[in-house]
Design a protein around this motif. Sequence first.
Motif, PDB file in Angstrom:
ATOM      1  N   LYS A  57      49.428  32.433  37.801  1.00  0.00           N
ATOM      2  CA  LYS A  57      48.735  32.197  36.533  1.00  0.00           C
ATOM      3  C   LYS A  57      47.235  32.419  36.645  1.00  0.00           C
ATOM      4  CE  LYS A  57      48.499  27.150  37.164  1.00  0.00           C
ATOM      5  NZ  LYS A  57      48.897  25.852  36.570  1.00  0.00           N
ATOM      6  N   TYR A  58      46.757  32.684  37.861  1.00  0.00           N
ATOM      7  CA  TYR A  58      45.328  32.896  38.045  1.00  0.00           C
ATOM      8  C   TYR A  58      44.958  34.376  38.261  1.00  0.00           C
ATOM      9  CZ  TYR A  58      45.352  27.859  38.607  1.00  0.00           C
ATOM     10  OH  TYR A  58      45.517  26.510  38.394  1.00  0.00           O
ATOM     11  N   VAL A  59      45.960  35.260  38.214  1.00  0.00           N
ATOM     12  CA  VAL A  59      45.626  36.678  38.332  1.00  0.00           C
ATOM     13  C   VAL A  59      44.899  37.124  37.074  1.00  0.00           C
ATOM     14  CG1 VAL A  59      47.606  37.119  39.825  1.00  0.00           C
ATOM     15  CG2 VAL A  59      47.815  37.486  37.348  1.00  0.00           C
ATOM     16  N   ARG A  60      44.405  38.339  37.083  1.00  0.00           N
ATOM     17  CA  ARG A  60      43.630  38.830  35.950  1.00  0.00           C
ATOM     18  C   ARG A  60      44.384  38.636  34.645  1.00  0.00           C
ATOM     19  NH1 ARG A  60      40.134  44.386  35.440  1.00  0.00           N
ATOM     20  NH2 ARG A  60      39.680  44.203  33.229  1.00  0.00           N
ATOM     21  N   LYS A  61      43.684  38.139  33.633  1.00  0.00           N
ATOM     22  CA  LYS A  61      44.298  37.842  32.346  1.00  0.00           C
ATOM     23  C   LYS A  61      44.912  39.099  31.741  1.00  0.00           C
ATOM     24  CE  LYS A  61      41.267  33.938  31.226  1.00  0.00           C
ATOM     25  NZ  LYS A  61      40.229  33.416  30.301  1.00  0.00           N
ATOM     26  N   ALA A 100      50.987  25.911  45.393  1.00  0.00           N
ATOM     27  CA  ALA A 100      50.299  26.309  44.161  1.00  0.00           C
ATOM     28  C   ALA A 100      50.901  27.601  43.611  1.00  0.00           C
ATOM     29  CB  ALA A 100      48.814  26.507  44.440  1.00  0.00           C
ATOM     30  N   LYS A 101      51.097  27.628  42.299  1.00  0.00           N
ATOM     31  CA  LYS A 101      51.599  28.827  41.632  1.00  0.00           C
ATOM     32  C   LYS A 101      50.400  29.667  41.190  1.00  0.00           C
ATOM     33  CE  LYS A 101      55.969  26.821  40.115  1.00  0.00           C
ATOM     34  NZ  LYS A 101      56.862  26.526  38.963  1.00  0.00           N
ATOM     35  N   LEU A 102      49.988  30.556  42.072  1.00  0.00           N
ATOM     36  CA  LEU A 102      48.760  31.314  41.834  1.00  0.00           C
ATOM     37  C   LEU A 102      48.926  32.452  40.833  1.00  0.00           C
ATOM     38  CD1 LEU A 102      47.305  31.503  45.448  1.00  0.00           C
ATOM     39  CD2 LEU A 102      46.801  29.855  43.643  1.00  0.00           C
TER      40      LEU A 102
END
Length: 393
Positions: free
Chosen positions: A6-10, A2-4
């Motif tokens: 893209k889920y860090v803080r916007k 999974a490429k995480l």
Amino acid sequence: MAKLIKYVRKGLAETPSSPILKFSDYASKIPDVVKFTLGEPDFNTPDHIKEAAKRSIDENHSHYAPSNGTMSLRKAASQFLSKKYNQNYDPETEVLVTTGVTESIFDAVLATLNPGDVMVVPTPIFPLYMTDENIINEGIEVVKVNTSDDGFKLTPAKLQKVIDQYGDRVRMLVMNYPTNPTGVMYSQDELDALADVIRDKPIFALCDEIYSELNYDQPHASMEKTLHDQVILMNGVSKSWAMTGYRIGIVCAPKDILQQIAKIHQAIATTEPTPMQDAAEEAFKNGMDDALPMKEEFQKRRDVLYAGLTKLGFECAKPQGAFYIFAKIPEGFDQDDNQFIYELVDKAHVAVSAGSSFSEGGQGYIRFSYAVAMDQIKEGLKRLEKFVKENKK
């Protein structure tokens, strides 16, 4: 996998790193570079302070200190501010120890401002205050006031104009003096006039006085003297005692305000390393005049660098404090300061900071830090002279 990312803080991934540090790293790879980039004294911490840190370790001061800082440090800082500047704060309830002034700024802003509030920032200024560009303070609107046409000083008229425009949303005024990046210092009368504009309004004055011991041409002035109840005062040991690596800052504010700031500090840092606090205590208690030899040397460096830059056609506001000169790129060069600094370091092996890194009013300028040895300043000027002759159109 999974490429995480893209889920860090916007917005965080898109937030750029400090351009000042990025360029400094680039310049450091040039073997013989003369660096006027980072604002760190090239002196050593006084011996009696280093001995205090060693003694603290030997005496096993290795446990958690009180979250607000050791009482002995708070008392020493309070007494120092009182004796030096007649700034009076109760060490028990109105003084907080932080991880340098960097943390002090974040603690104060997070504790006092809400989404939609307006913070007024005179520019050019140290980039850390650009909280609209730093997502930890997302939702706060920073109104930047360009001071380049007023000798790099905020005027009461410009401050009043912002208040008239934004009304009750204005909640904080940021003041840093002597100022990074210009070295400009306000007189007491000038600070009093600004204080009059916000007096008795629900507006905090965040006063960063970390360079208070490095005033050359006048006694240190402070907005706290006439606006005590609205001021959040910040100081520390980094610049005056060459203790940047010790990371000890001080926040002072009225009791009820400091209690709220302390809650943010507890969440971010808990407390500071006890040996570093003991060293800072020694600085405040027994190093009252430790900065004087440094200040004398900085003033000599300022005069040599200012004279040399002026001779080469750089227009500069003569610094009255700190250790920076903000110089306008002369005509005959590309006025893009970012391009200019890379060309200068590549061709002349002289590294400076781009003025645009310090926000509005900094475009077309470059910042020199003269926290470097005199022989380096003279060598840098020699290289700069050659660069100007060979590259000016």
